[in-house]
Design an enzyme around this catalytic site. Structure first.
Site, PDB file in Angstrom:
ATOM      1  N   ARG A   1      -5.288  16.331  99.243  1.00 15.82           N
ATOM      2  CA  ARG A   1      -5.034  16.130 100.672  1.00 15.82           C
ATOM      3  C   ARG A   1      -3.762  16.883 101.033  1.00 15.82           C
ATOM      4  NH1 ARG A   1      -4.839  10.465 102.889  1.00 15.82           N
ATOM      5  NH2 ARG A   1      -5.348  11.589 104.765  1.00 15.82           N
TER       6      ARG A   1
ATOM      7  N   ARG B   1     -11.063  13.223 102.332  1.00 12.65           N
ATOM      8  CA  ARG B   1     -11.260  12.426 103.544  1.00 12.65           C
ATOM      9  C   ARG B   1     -10.152  12.666 104.572  1.00 12.65           C
ATOM     10  NH1 ARG B   1     -11.309   6.042 103.127  1.00 12.65           N
ATOM     11  NH2 ARG B   1      -9.492   6.681 101.971  1.00 12.65           N
TER      12      ARG B   1
ATOM     13  N   TYR C   1       3.592   5.651 100.750  1.00  9.37           N
ATOM     14  CA  TYR C   1       3.246   5.097  99.448  1.00  9.37           C
ATOM     15  C   TYR C   1       4.341   5.343  98.433  1.00  9.37           C
ATOM     16  CZ  TYR C   1      -1.364   5.373 101.599  1.00  9.37           C
ATOM     17  OH  TYR C   1      -2.421   5.255 102.459  1.00  9.37           O
TER      18      TYR C   1
ATOM     19  N   HIS D   1      -9.818  15.235  92.141  1.00  9.02           N
ATOM     20  CA  HIS D   1      -8.895  14.273  92.728  1.00  9.02           C
ATOM     21  C   HIS D   1      -7.552  14.285  92.006  1.00  9.02           C
ATOM     22  CE1 HIS D   1      -7.585  10.384  94.427  1.00  9.02           C
ATOM     23  NE2 HIS D   1      -8.416  10.700  95.387  1.00  9.02           N
TER      24      HIS D   1
END
Length: 166
Positions: free
Chosen positions: A5, A35, A98, A65
């Site tokens: 991302r 996403r 995060y 990922h």
């Protein structure tokens, strides 16, 4: 570098672009199915390709990922590799939300695994044998299960010792 991302203002991809503009070899594995960030990832892939950096989109049928960056540089008369493996997406906005962890190392076993992994992700070889890195879907699950079983045995032995010492 693997990129899952990528935000609008990411310093990582901009650094890759500057490095490619300066004649450094740069390669990026970009995830298309990230996403909410598909368009941005395509934009950054095009920018990297514009400066001559090859971009691949991972392995067909699998999602890339991983959060991995590898730098190989000449130091004196030898090559030295630096590896960053992290839990974050190299995304400026989510990094503020995060708590991520990362490992920065020049351990030759880990860096060689990363070199082999990038050769696989860029289509240069078949799935690599990794000595230390756990890579799904090939060796991560079986190795994690082995490690969990090992910890269970260690815990059981510790409980038995505790009972005997009472």
């Amino acid at each position: 570098m693997t990129a899952y991302r990528i935000g609008d203002d990411t310093p990582f991809v901009k650094s890759l672009i500057r490095a490619a503009e300066r004649g450094k070899q740069v390669a990026c594995v970009m995830e298309i199915k990230a996403r909410f960030d598909e368009e941005r990832n395509l934009h950054w892939a095009a920018e990297l390709e514009r400066v001559g950096a090859p971009v691949t989109f991972g392995v067909a049928g699998l999602k890339t990922h991983g959060k991995v960056a590898l730098v190989v540089r000449k130091e004196g008369s030898r090559l030295r590799s630096y590896l960053h493996v992290g839990t974050g997406n190299y995304h400026v906005k989510t990094a503020r939300l995060y708590s991520d962890i990362g490992l920065l190392t020049c351990d030759p076993v880990l860096t060689q695994d990363a070199v082999n992994l990038f050769h696989y992700l860029t289509g240069r070889t078949t799935f690599p044998t990794c000595s230390a890195l756990l890579v799904a879907p090939k060796n991560m699950r079986p190795r994690l299960l082995q490690l969990i079983q090992r910890e269970g045995k260690i815990n059981k032995r510790g409980s038995q010792r505790e009972l005997l010492s009472r």
